[in-house]
Scaffold this motif. Structure first.
Motif, PDB file in Angstrom:
ATOM      1  N   GLU A   3       0.836  -1.196   0.000  1.00  0.00           N
ATOM      2  CA  GLU A   3       0.000   0.000   0.000  1.00  0.00           C
ATOM      3  C   GLU A   3       0.876   1.253   0.000  1.00  0.00           C
ATOM      4  O   GLU A   3       0.590   2.229  -0.661  1.00  0.00           O
ATOM      5  N   PHE A   4       2.024   1.173   0.729  1.00  0.00           N
ATOM      6  CA  PHE A   4       2.833   2.381   0.881  1.00  0.00           C
ATOM      7  C   PHE A   4       3.590   2.713  -0.382  1.00  0.00           C
ATOM      8  O   PHE A   4       3.713   3.873  -0.737  1.00  0.00           O
ATOM      9  N   ILE A   7       1.184   4.423  -2.652  1.00  0.00           N
ATOM     10  CA  ILE A   7       0.985   5.833  -2.282  1.00  0.00           C
ATOM     11  C   ILE A   7       2.174   6.669  -2.742  1.00  0.00           C
ATOM     12  O   ILE A   7       2.012   7.756  -3.297  1.00  0.00           O
ATOM     13  N   ILE A  10       1.932   7.377  -6.420  1.00  0.00           N
ATOM     14  CA  ILE A  10       0.989   8.467  -6.719  1.00  0.00           C
ATOM     15  C   ILE A  10       1.687   9.820  -6.527  1.00  0.00           C
ATOM     16  O   ILE A  10       1.630  10.691  -7.396  1.00  0.00           O
ATOM     17  N   HIS A  11       2.380   9.969  -5.399  1.00  0.00           N
ATOM     18  CA  HIS A  11       2.996  11.269  -5.100  1.00  0.00           C
ATOM     19  C   HIS A  11       4.195  11.562  -5.991  1.00  0.00           C
ATOM     20  O   HIS A  11       4.519  12.724  -6.222  1.00  0.00           O
ATOM     21  N   SER A  25       1.146  15.016   2.567  1.00  0.00           N
ATOM     22  CA  SER A  25       0.844  13.610   2.772  1.00  0.00           C
ATOM     23  C   SER A  25       1.908  12.922   3.619  1.00  0.00           C
ATOM     24  O   SER A  25       3.081  13.273   3.564  1.00  0.00           O
ATOM     25  N   GLY A  26       1.502  11.909   4.406  1.00  0.00           N
ATOM     26  CA  GLY A  26       2.454  11.090   5.154  1.00  0.00           C
ATOM     27  C   GLY A  26       2.139  10.998   6.629  1.00  0.00           C
ATOM     28  O   GLY A  26       2.560  10.067   7.301  1.00  0.00           O
ATOM     29  N   ASP A  27       1.396  11.957   7.153  1.00  0.00           N
ATOM     30  CA  ASP A  27       1.016  11.907   8.572  1.00  0.00           C
ATOM     31  C   ASP A  27      -0.470  11.545   8.647  1.00  0.00           C
ATOM     32  O   ASP A  27      -1.084  11.162   7.651  1.00  0.00           O
ATOM     33  N   LEU A  86      -7.398  12.505  -2.364  1.00  0.00           N
ATOM     34  CA  LEU A  86      -7.788  11.449  -3.298  1.00  0.00           C
ATOM     35  C   LEU A  86      -8.043  10.146  -2.545  1.00  0.00           C
ATOM     36  O   LEU A  86      -7.116   9.574  -1.969  1.00  0.00           O
ATOM     37  N   LEU A 116      -1.768  17.705  -4.181  1.00  0.00           N
ATOM     38  CA  LEU A 116      -2.405  16.533  -3.566  1.00  0.00           C
ATOM     39  C   LEU A 116      -1.878  16.433  -2.135  1.00  0.00           C
ATOM     40  O   LEU A 116      -0.700  16.169  -1.917  1.00  0.00           O
ATOM     41  N   GLY A 118      -3.086  14.443   0.391  1.00  0.00           N
ATOM     42  CA  GLY A 118      -3.312  13.190   1.102  1.00  0.00           C
ATOM     43  C   GLY A 118      -4.462  12.436   0.499  1.00  0.00           C
ATOM     44  O   GLY A 118      -4.958  12.793  -0.577  1.00  0.00           O
ATOM     45  N   GLY A 119      -4.888  11.382   1.197  1.00  0.00           N
ATOM     46  CA  GLY A 119      -5.978  10.586   0.665  1.00  0.00           C
ATOM     47  C   GLY A 119      -6.083   9.276   1.394  1.00  0.00           C
ATOM     48  O   GLY A 119      -5.646   9.144   2.538  1.00  0.00           O
ATOM     49  N   ASP A 120      -6.640   8.309   0.699  1.00  0.00           N
ATOM     50  CA  ASP A 120      -6.825   6.990   1.281  1.00  0.00           C
ATOM     51  C   ASP A 120      -6.775   5.986   0.130  1.00  0.00           C
ATOM     52  O   ASP A 120      -7.241   6.288  -0.972  1.00  0.00           O
ATOM     53  N   THR A 121      -6.173   4.821   0.367  1.00  0.00           N
ATOM     54  CA  THR A 121      -6.043   3.816  -0.676  1.00  0.00           C
ATOM     55  C   THR A 121      -6.560   2.493  -0.128  1.00  0.00           C
ATOM     56  O   THR A 121      -6.093   2.026   0.911  1.00  0.00           O
TER      57      THR A 121
END
Ligand code: ADP
Ligand code: MG
Length: 313
Positions: A3-4, A7, A10-11, A25-27, A86, A116, A118-121
């Motif tokens: 998952e990481f 992510i 994406i970034h 993103s990251g926290d 996202l 962007l 942050g978000g969730d995957t």
């Protein structure tokens, strides 16, 4: 692929960095610094595979469109886009698909300087939810409510192409208007001082104009069919087929707006400076119906109400 690393992937592709992002993103959360004195406009839209886009849509187009439809909502509000998050649900961990998706998303992120944050995957049926945040001056947001009887009605661009492609183009790479709509971000911000009401055309011109009229106080409208700006694809069809596509097919992301007749000159000037057609298609009336008027003065009625939406909201 974990998952990481998904992510990270994406970034890597979506690399806009803004100074007003205190922590990206990251926290557990992003921390954002809005400009002093501005208000935030915030919007969310979800795209579900097979419902909001055909299953054969290329990953790049899905990424582009997921951001486009959200920037279009900010545009319709007259907001300046700044930040997005996202939430992505995908059936399998496919790095190739995801890199293409992110490259499509990055096209508009870079064009509009949107970060962007942050978000969730998650793993599941393909579905993309984007939340976009923009800035407005207090009291300067461009709402749906605000039209008055006697106001002119305008639409940007040329209409009917996305609906035409959905029905007539079998190859997914030919569906340019459907896959790559242009959010009218600059137009929306310029309309803040010009328009009395605005909306983006996601549901079709008639339905979305209907929203403006309803919330502005049960108003009506007269639309001159001969003035409708028809895109090149539908222009080859019969007049009735053109009107159906232009008025009811939707998925266009142009802006429909109303303005006082005294604004005609500034709107013509704005069209020239943006290089974008802004067509006056009719006017707002006091009584609550939308009349479609043919060039001989007779009234036209759409054959099917709301048209056959392939992909509903
Ligand atoms: P949490 O356990 O708090 O939900 P996650 O493991 O989901 O955190 O996410 C870790 C970090 O990666 C967060 O900062 C989150 O915002 C970011 N992130 C997760 N998914 C995405 C995505 N699809 N796009 C951008 N950032 C993401
Ligand atoms: Mg999470």
């Amino acid at each position: 692929m974990s998952e990481f690393s998904l992510i990270d992937l994406i970034h890597e592709q979506i690399s806009v960095r803004r100074e007003d992002v205190v922590l990206g993103s990251g926290d557990d959360c992003a921390v954002l610094q809005p400009p002093a004195g501005k208000q935030l406009a915030i919007t969310t839209d979800t795209l579900i595979a097979g419902r909001h886009f055909p299953l054969d849509t290329p990953a790049h187009a899905i990424g582009y469109k997921a951001l486009a439809v959200n920037l279009s909502d900010l545009a319709a509000m007259g907001a300046e886009p700044a930040w997005v998050s996202l939430a992505l649900s995908m059936p399998k961990q496919d790095g190739v698909w995801l890199a293409e998706f992110a490259r499509g998303f990055a096209v508009l992120a870079e064009q509009h300087g949107v970060q962007l944050t942050g978000g969730d995957t998650t793993c599941g049926a393909l579905s993309i939810t984007v939340t976009a945040v923009g800035f407005v001056e207090p009291g300067q947001d461009l709402r749906r409510a605000g039209a008055q009887a006697g106001d002119d009605i305008y639409v940007s661009g040329h209409l009917g192409q996305a609906g035409y492609e959905l029905r007539h183009q079998s190859a997914p790479e030919l569906r340019k208007a459907l896959n790559y709509p242009v959010p009218r971000v600059q137009l929306g911000q310029a309309l803040v001082s010009v328009a009395s009401a605005a909306i983006d055309i996601s549901d079709g011109l008639l339905a979305d104009l209907g929203h403006i009229l309803a919330v502005s106080g049960a108003l009506g409208a007269e639309i001159a069919l001969s003035r409708l700006p028809v895109a090149t694809g539908p222009a080859a069809l019969t007049a009735a087929e053109q009107w159906e596509l232009v008025l009811a097919a939707g998925d266009e992301y142009e802006l429909c707006f109303t303005a006082k007749p005294g604004q005609r000159e500034s709107i013509a000037h704005l069209a020239g400076s943006l290089g974008l057609a802004l067509t006056r298609i009719g006017h707002v009336c006091a009584d609550g119906a939308i009349c479609l008027v043919k060039s001989d003065g007779s009234l036209y009625h759409l054959s099917r109400h709301g048209f056959d939406h392939f992909f509903e909201e």
